[in-house]
Enzyme design. Structure first.
Site, PDB file in Angstrom:
ATOM      1  N   HIS A 127       0.815  -1.215   0.000  1.00 48.05           N
ATOM      2  CA  HIS A 127       0.000   0.000   0.000  1.00 48.05           C
ATOM      3  C   HIS A 127       0.847   1.262   0.000  1.00 48.05           C
ATOM      4  O   HIS A 127       1.949   1.305   0.557  1.00 48.05           O
ATOM      5  CB  HIS A 127      -1.009   0.005   1.147  1.00 48.05           C
ATOM      6  CG  HIS A 127      -0.441  -0.070   2.526  1.00 48.05           C
ATOM      7  ND1 HIS A 127      -0.085   1.051   3.244  1.00 48.05           N
ATOM      8  CD2 HIS A 127      -0.199  -1.127   3.343  1.00 48.05           C
ATOM      9  CE1 HIS A 127       0.355   0.685   4.449  1.00 48.05           C
ATOM     10  NE2 HIS A 127       0.299  -0.632   4.541  1.00 48.05           N
TER      11      HIS A 127
ATOM     12  N   ASP B 129      -0.058   4.340   1.187  1.00 41.84           N
ATOM     13  CA  ASP B 129      -0.228   5.311   2.267  1.00 41.84           C
ATOM     14  C   ASP B 129       0.524   4.918   3.522  1.00 41.84           C
ATOM     15  O   ASP B 129       0.861   3.750   3.740  1.00 41.84           O
ATOM     16  CB  ASP B 129      -1.707   5.504   2.593  1.00 41.84           C
ATOM     17  CG  ASP B 129      -2.395   4.247   3.108  1.00 41.84           C
ATOM     18  OD1 ASP B 129      -2.101   3.153   2.579  1.00 41.84           O
ATOM     19  OD2 ASP B 129      -3.230   4.348   4.028  1.00 41.84           O
TER      20      ASP B 129
ATOM     21  N   ASP C 172       6.022   0.807   6.688  1.00 42.92           N
ATOM     22  CA  ASP C 172       4.662   0.300   6.514  1.00 42.92           C
ATOM     23  C   ASP C 172       3.918   1.269   5.600  1.00 42.92           C
ATOM     24  O   ASP C 172       3.337   2.227   6.068  1.00 42.92           O
ATOM     25  CB  ASP C 172       3.994   0.200   7.890  1.00 42.92           C
ATOM     26  CG  ASP C 172       2.578  -0.315   7.845  1.00 42.92           C
ATOM     27  OD1 ASP C 172       2.177  -0.835   6.797  1.00 42.92           O
ATOM     28  OD2 ASP C 172       1.870  -0.182   8.863  1.00 42.92           O
TER      29      ASP C 172
ATOM     30  N   GLU D  87      -4.934   2.038   2.639  1.00 43.58           N
ATOM     31  CA  GLU D  87      -5.027   0.807   3.423  1.00 43.58           C
ATOM     32  C   GLU D  87      -5.101   1.103   4.906  1.00 43.58           C
ATOM     33  O   GLU D  87      -5.818   0.424   5.650  1.00 43.58           O
ATOM     34  CB  GLU D  87      -3.818  -0.096   3.126  1.00 43.58           C
ATOM     35  CG  GLU D  87      -3.889  -1.488   3.724  1.00 43.58           C
ATOM     36  CD  GLU D  87      -3.262  -1.610   5.113  1.00 43.58           C
ATOM     37  OE1 GLU D  87      -3.338  -2.704   5.710  1.00 43.58           O
ATOM     38  OE2 GLU D  87      -2.678  -0.605   5.606  1.00 43.58           O
ATOM     39  N   GLU D  88      -4.377   2.117   5.352  1.00 39.35           N
ATOM     40  CA  GLU D  88      -4.287   2.407   6.776  1.00 39.35           C
ATOM     41  C   GLU D  88      -5.606   2.899   7.367  1.00 39.35           C
ATOM     42  O   GLU D  88      -5.792   2.868   8.585  1.00 39.35           O
ATOM     43  CB  GLU D  88      -3.184   3.436   7.048  1.00 39.35           C
ATOM     44  CG  GLU D  88      -1.771   2.957   6.734  1.00 39.35           C
ATOM     45  CD  GLU D  88      -1.262   1.902   7.704  1.00 39.35           C
ATOM     46  OE1 GLU D  88      -2.026   1.494   8.606  1.00 39.35           O
ATOM     47  OE2 GLU D  88      -0.101   1.484   7.566  1.00 39.35           O
TER      48      GLU D  88
ATOM     49  N   ASP E 252       3.453  -6.804   3.759  1.00 43.86           N
ATOM     50  CA  ASP E 252       3.017  -5.745   4.680  1.00 43.86           C
ATOM     51  C   ASP E 252       3.189  -6.183   6.135  1.00 43.86           C
ATOM     52  O   ASP E 252       2.546  -5.642   7.021  1.00 43.86           O
ATOM     53  CB  ASP E 252       1.547  -5.404   4.388  1.00 43.86           C
ATOM     54  CG  ASP E 252       1.067  -4.141   5.080  1.00 43.86           C
ATOM     55  OD1 ASP E 252       1.919  -3.324   5.472  1.00 43.86           O
ATOM     56  OD2 ASP E 252      -0.154  -3.975   5.228  1.00 43.86           O
TER      57      ASP E 252
ATOM     58  N   HIS F  81       3.934   2.938  12.725  1.00 47.38           N
ATOM     59  CA  HIS F  81       2.972   3.995  13.074  1.00 47.38           C
ATOM     60  C   HIS F  81       3.495   4.963  14.129  1.00 47.38           C
ATOM     61  O   HIS F  81       2.698   5.685  14.722  1.00 47.38           O
ATOM     62  CB  HIS F  81       1.625   3.421  13.546  1.00 47.38           C
ATOM     63  CG  HIS F  81       0.900   2.619  12.520  1.00 47.38           C
ATOM     64  ND1 HIS F  81      -0.439   2.277  12.657  1.00 47.38           N
ATOM     65  CD2 HIS F  81       1.291   2.100  11.335  1.00 47.38           C
ATOM     66  CE1 HIS F  81      -0.817   1.568  11.612  1.00 47.38           C
ATOM     67  NE2 HIS F  81       0.217   1.446  10.786  1.00 47.38           N
TER      68      HIS F  81
END
Length: 413
Positions: A78, A80, A139, A173-174, A196, A378
């Protein structure tokens, strides 16, 4: 191969691609489409076939088969990064031959080996960290870099046997929307792997069942000077309700296959207040029970109120992909065999979260998840090991070739 991989990753993380759950458009942020356009140009220059980018920031490409009769498979990552922590102006730091111990990310922020003991396994290797101000973006820009590097190797080595290998990079995706506009039929793979995951060796084919519950307290506002017998403070109602929730049934007090309720957001004013909960459980029956339990608790609390009102709205997000993947054990067997062939010990574990693959599996594309090599996603303590990233590249190549070997053998038999 490690230098192109590292160069790609360091370049990719400079793009600010944080998604935004408050925006309904797809992609939710312009940075994702800008990044996808750069990637599309790069894929064309590298010799990928059928490069296609739509205005929703879904980017597809293909490496054509070198042998016939082999199922087309895919690799997905992904674009994002998470909205939880800043992804703007990322300045990665490279720690070569990591000596162990704490890493000072800035003058005030450290990456503590005591707090994050996973660091201890990377002595002598190369780590990529943040500078303490942003997340890193491994990520899932690590997944993007690893997929492109691996598939470029297949392009440059046509003597390697493989079927059609497809890639897709998705937006948002997030914030749970990566599969919303994914064209499974157009993608053309019989199965796929999201790249991922976290640490070296992770192989995941089960994840939480997930729902979001919004509990709304409705009160009545007026001037506080004349509030007696009139004001109903919705924020107070919401706070009192949350105070009755079980303290042990939360993310910080759960692990492995434990489910939880997570108060993700709370906001409001005197007139109205909202509590947003994430509901998570691996077992579908227990997941349904959790939703029912929370709804019943809200109804009971509301019935006991003499003034004001409490309501709940629950929306399912995704389900445990195991229900769809376990009927196709060869997908996991090939990934395990590929890891072992690359001297990587598979770590079979549940995802305490979700991926695009969890929803795609229910859309007809079985899609387990493999590692990228990263940790602490994150947040400002995120880091990734370059040697683990290189192993992810090797595993992607091995999956591609072992799929051809397995099906070529089947055809010969």
């Amino acid at each position: 191969m490690s230098k192109p991989l590292l160069d790609r990753f360091l370049r990719y993380v400079t793009f600010n691609t944080q998604s935004d759950g408050q925006v309904s458009a797809c992609p939710s942020t312009a940075g994702q489409l800008a990044f996808a356009k750069v990637l599309a140009q790069e894929l064309q220059q590298l010799g990928f076939s059928d490069v296609h980018l739509n205005d929703k920031a879904y980017l597809r490409a293909k490496v054509p088969a070198t042998v016939q009769g082999v199922p087309a498979i895919g690799f997905i990552a992904h674009l994002d990064t998470a909205p939880d922590f800043s992804g703007a102006d990322v300045k990665p730091q490279i720690i070569e031959n990591y000596p162990g111990g704490d890493i000072m990310l800035s003058s005030t922020v450290s990456l503590s080996a005591q707090q994050y003991p996973s660091l201890n396994q990377y002595r002598g290797q190369t780590l990529i960290t943040t500078n303490g101000d942003t997340l890193l973006g491994g990520d899932d820009k690590a997944g993007i870099a690893e997929i492109i590097t691996a598939l470029k190797h297949l392009i440059d080595n046509p003597q390697l046997s493989h079927g059609d290998i497809l890639l897709c990079f998705t937006p948002d995706e997030e914030i749970g929307r990566g599969a919303d506009l994914f064209d499974v039929a157009g993608f053309g793979a019989q199965w796929a792997y999201t790249v991922d995951g976290g640490e070296l060796g992770e192989l995941e084919f089960e994840n939480f069942n997930a729902a979001t519950a919004v509990v709304t307290a409705t009160g009545n506002n007026c001037h506080p000077g004349s509030a007696f017998g009139v004001m109903i403070n919705a924020q107070t109602m919401a706070a009192r309700f949350h105070a009755t929730m079980p303290l042990a049934d939360t993310p910080e007090n759960s692990q492995d296959y434990d489910g939880f309720f997570h108060l993700m957001d709370m906001q409001g004013v005197t007139e109205s207040a909202q509590l947003t909960y994430l509901i998570r459980d691996f077992d579908r029956d227990q997941f349904e029970q959790r939703k029912q339990w929370l709804a019943s608790r809200v109804a009971k609390y509301d019935a006991e109120l003499t003034v004001g009102k409490l309501t709940i709205d629950i929306t399912d997000s995704y389900y445990n992909m195991r229900e769809q993947v376990e009927g196709h054990p060869h997908i996991i067997d090939i990934a395990k065999s590929a890891m072992l062939a690359c001297n990587v010990e598979p770590i079979i574990k549940p995802i305490r979260g979700g991926t695009d693959g969890s929803r795609l599996s229910f859309m007809g594309l079985p899609c387990p998840n493999i590692f990228t090599g990263g940790h602490n996603f994150h947040g400002k303590h995120e880091y990734i090991c370059l040697e683990s990233m290189q192993k992810a590249v090797e595993v992607i190549i091995a999956i591609s070739c072992l799929t051809a070997e397995r099906y070529s053998s089947t055809n010969k038999a």
